[in-house]
Write a protein that holds these residues in place. Sequence first.
Motif, PDB file in Angstrom:
ATOM      1  N   THR A 192       0.682  -1.319   0.005  1.00  0.00           N
ATOM      2  CA  THR A 192       0.126  -0.105   0.124  1.00  0.00           C
ATOM      3  C   THR A 192       0.948   1.364  -0.052  1.00  0.00           C
ATOM      4  N   ARG A 193       1.842   1.193   0.942  1.00  0.00           N
ATOM      5  CA  ARG A 193       2.721   2.400   0.770  1.00  0.00           C
ATOM      6  C   ARG A 193       3.393   2.644  -0.719  1.00  0.00           C
ATOM      7  N   LEU A 194       4.026   1.533  -0.983  1.00  0.00           N
ATOM      8  CA  LEU A 194       4.505   1.714  -2.686  1.00  0.00           C
ATOM      9  C   LEU A 194       3.375   2.350  -3.512  1.00  0.00           C
ATOM     10  N   ALA A 195       2.030   1.869  -3.544  1.00  0.00           N
ATOM     11  CA  ALA A 195       1.167   2.229  -4.237  1.00  0.00           C
ATOM     12  C   ALA A 195       0.825   3.629  -4.185  1.00  0.00           C
TER      13      ALA A 195
ATOM     14  N   MET B  41       1.075   6.583  -6.921  1.00  0.00           N
ATOM     15  CA  MET B  41       0.189   7.477  -6.992  1.00  0.00           C
ATOM     16  C   MET B  41       0.461   8.720  -7.037  1.00  0.00           C
ATOM     17  N   CYS B  42       1.236   9.258  -6.046  1.00  0.00           N
ATOM     18  CA  CYS B  42       1.692  10.624  -5.792  1.00  0.00           C
ATOM     19  C   CYS B  42       2.546  11.063  -7.203  1.00  0.00           C
ATOM     20  N   ALA B  43       3.359  10.064  -7.372  1.00  0.00           N
ATOM     21  CA  ALA B  43       4.206  10.395  -8.573  1.00  0.00           C
ATOM     22  C   ALA B  43       3.418  10.427  -9.912  1.00  0.00           C
ATOM     23  N   THR B  44       2.418   9.728 -10.079  1.00  0.00           N
ATOM     24  CA  THR B  44       1.460   9.618 -11.434  1.00  0.00           C
ATOM     25  C   THR B  44       0.760  11.160 -11.174  1.00  0.00           C
ATOM     26  N   SER B  45       0.221  11.578 -10.034  1.00  0.00           N
ATOM     27  CA  SER B  45      -0.368  12.951  -9.786  1.00  0.00           C
ATOM     28  C   SER B  45       0.641  13.957 -10.462  1.00  0.00           C
TER      29      SER B  45
ATOM     30  N   TYR C 295       1.207   3.790 -17.164  1.00  0.00           N
ATOM     31  CA  TYR C 295       1.960   2.767 -16.539  1.00  0.00           C
ATOM     32  C   TYR C 295       2.131   2.582 -14.962  1.00  0.00           C
ATOM     33  N   LEU C 296       2.648   3.777 -14.544  1.00  0.00           N
ATOM     34  CA  LEU C 296       2.588   4.133 -12.968  1.00  0.00           C
ATOM     35  C   LEU C 296       1.093   3.793 -12.502  1.00  0.00           C
ATOM     36  N   LEU C 297       0.017   4.176 -12.959  1.00  0.00           N
ATOM     37  CA  LEU C 297      -1.216   4.256 -12.512  1.00  0.00           C
ATOM     38  C   LEU C 297      -1.559   2.760 -12.507  1.00  0.00           C
ATOM     39  N   ILE C 298      -1.278   1.956 -13.604  1.00  0.00           N
ATOM     40  CA  ILE C 298      -1.676   0.678 -13.611  1.00  0.00           C
ATOM     41  C   ILE C 298      -0.780  -0.096 -12.420  1.00  0.00           C
ATOM     42  N   ARG C 299       0.314   0.107 -12.292  1.00  0.00           N
ATOM     43  CA  ARG C 299       1.143  -0.296 -11.187  1.00  0.00           C
ATOM     44  C   ARG C 299       0.614   0.053  -9.776  1.00  0.00           C
ATOM     45  N   ALA C 300       0.064   1.087  -9.648  1.00  0.00           N
ATOM     46  CA  ALA C 300      -0.546   1.559  -8.282  1.00  0.00           C
ATOM     47  C   ALA C 300      -1.641   0.821  -8.068  1.00  0.00           C
ATOM     48  N   TYR C 301      -2.435   0.485  -9.044  1.00  0.00           N
ATOM     49  CA  TYR C 301      -4.010  -0.157  -8.855  1.00  0.00           C
ATOM     50  C   TYR C 301      -3.704  -1.746  -8.678  1.00  0.00           C
TER      51      TYR C 301
ATOM     52  N   LEU D 200      -1.302  -2.699  -6.819  1.00  0.00           N
ATOM     53  CA  LEU D 200      -0.852  -3.240  -5.453  1.00  0.00           C
ATOM     54  C   LEU D 200      -1.894  -2.647  -4.338  1.00  0.00           C
ATOM     55  N   ALA D 201      -2.786  -1.878  -4.705  1.00  0.00           N
ATOM     56  CA  ALA D 201      -3.766  -1.187  -3.635  1.00  0.00           C
ATOM     57  C   ALA D 201      -5.037  -1.138  -4.255  1.00  0.00           C
ATOM     58  N   GLU D 202      -6.148  -0.961  -3.616  1.00  0.00           N
ATOM     59  CA  GLU D 202      -7.483  -0.638  -3.968  1.00  0.00           C
ATOM     60  C   GLU D 202      -7.517   0.790  -4.208  1.00  0.00           C
ATOM     61  N   ALA D 203      -8.643   0.873  -5.353  1.00  0.00           N
ATOM     62  CA  ALA D 203      -8.720   2.372  -5.670  1.00  0.00           C
ATOM     63  C   ALA D 203      -9.269   3.227  -4.546  1.00  0.00           C
ATOM     64  N   SER D 204      -9.862   2.724  -3.883  1.00  0.00           N
ATOM     65  CA  SER D 204     -10.467   3.573  -2.512  1.00  0.00           C
ATOM     66  C   SER D 204      -9.345   3.988  -1.684  1.00  0.00           C
ATOM     67  N   ALA D 205      -8.450   3.300  -1.492  1.00  0.00           N
ATOM     68  CA  ALA D 205      -7.331   3.610  -0.578  1.00  0.00           C
ATOM     69  C   ALA D 205      -6.523   4.633  -1.525  1.00  0.00           C
ATOM     70  N   LEU D 206      -6.311   4.537  -2.803  1.00  0.00           N
ATOM     71  CA  LEU D 206      -5.449   5.607  -3.540  1.00  0.00           C
ATOM     72  C   LEU D 206      -6.089   6.782  -3.805  1.00  0.00           C
ATOM     73  N   GLN D 207      -7.252   6.901  -3.984  1.00  0.00           N
ATOM     74  CA  GLN D 207      -8.111   7.990  -4.545  1.00  0.00           C
ATOM     75  C   GLN D 207      -7.695   9.151  -3.651  1.00  0.00           C
ATOM     76  N   PRO D 208      -7.642   9.285  -2.717  1.00  0.00           N
ATOM     77  CA  PRO D 208      -7.543  10.479  -1.700  1.00  0.00           C
ATOM     78  C   PRO D 208      -5.928  11.063  -2.035  1.00  0.00           C
ATOM     79  N   PHE D 209      -5.140  10.222  -2.490  1.00  0.00           N
ATOM     80  CA  PHE D 209      -3.857  10.745  -2.633  1.00  0.00           C
ATOM     81  C   PHE D 209      -3.490  11.319  -4.353  1.00  0.00           C
ATOM     82  N   ALA D 210      -4.685  10.898  -5.009  1.00  0.00           N
ATOM     83  CA  ALA D 210      -4.897  11.381  -6.266  1.00  0.00           C
ATOM     84  C   ALA D 210      -4.850  12.858  -6.266  1.00  0.00           C
ATOM     85  N   TYR D 211      -5.515  13.398  -5.235  1.00  0.00           N
ATOM     86  CA  TYR D 211      -5.779  14.933  -5.144  1.00  0.00           C
ATOM     87  C   TYR D 211      -4.542  15.775  -4.881  1.00  0.00           C
TER      88      TYR D 211
END
Length: 318
Positions: A35-38, A42-46, A254-260, A262-273
Amino acid sequence: MTDDPNRQTPYTGTAAAASAPPPVAPRPPAQGDRTRLAILLMCATSLIFAIQDGLSRVLAQSYPTELIVMFRYWAFALFVIALVSRQPGGLRRAIRTKRPLTQILRGIILVAEMLVIVEAFVRLGLVETHAVFAAYPLLIAALSGPILREKVGWRRWAAIGIGFLGILVILDPGGGVLQPQALLPFVAALMFALYGLLTRHVARDDPSMVSFFWTGTAGAVAITLVAIGQFQWLAPTDWIWMGILCLCGITSHYLLIRAYELAEASALQPFAYTQLVWVSIIGVMVFGEVLRPNVIVGVLIVVSASLFTLWRARVRAH
């Protein structure tokens, strides 16, 4: 822009070399580490998404928006085809969809959304465009009832209403400066929400590999039909910027695919902001945009309401 709020875990496939000895299975990483890697991905993707938006604005100030989007989609389609062809079943499997019309419609909607939001970058700037566009999770929640027949409780409806008040704060209709073009990012957010809901709809019958393939190819065909008549050669320097833009697009997906993976979208969405932070920095430092107080307040309202709706959806799902 870019990009899918309901992207599913992508398709992956690996194969060991035939001549290699049987490998010792490594210990799988702990879920917390995954999850931490994901989150980092996600932050890098943003950040890369924000850079893409800045490059899109630069190029769209000198060339037709349709042309810029067409070049981006050509690169994206090549990436999709290359990625999908390496998966089990390859292109032959990816083409087979049980909902071809819906898949094509998804691709067209995403292309239209990109055209609108790039135009908004030019007319409104990065900061105000993303401030309003951040409301797309609220639109997904609001439209999930009539489109997907999902139940939306009163708590989420209250959050949706508060989020729309935040949009009004951003647009400042009482300030006497509201122009029709100020609605462009809201239109883009609405189209992105429709795209996300249709993605969830086709996911009932088609695997993510199929949807990903149709997103790239149908979109590329659609924008080519629209923009090929405006084809022109870019200036030598602008070809460099376009190449960087396309490379950023491929890398971010590619990074977004890798993030998803590793972790659920609901856990990553806040970091998309975090993209809001990056586009604000780029908008102010590079383009001289002004971060108005009402925009800051409105964004805080919209993001808070969006995160609440995501949390409620996660609670109901579990």
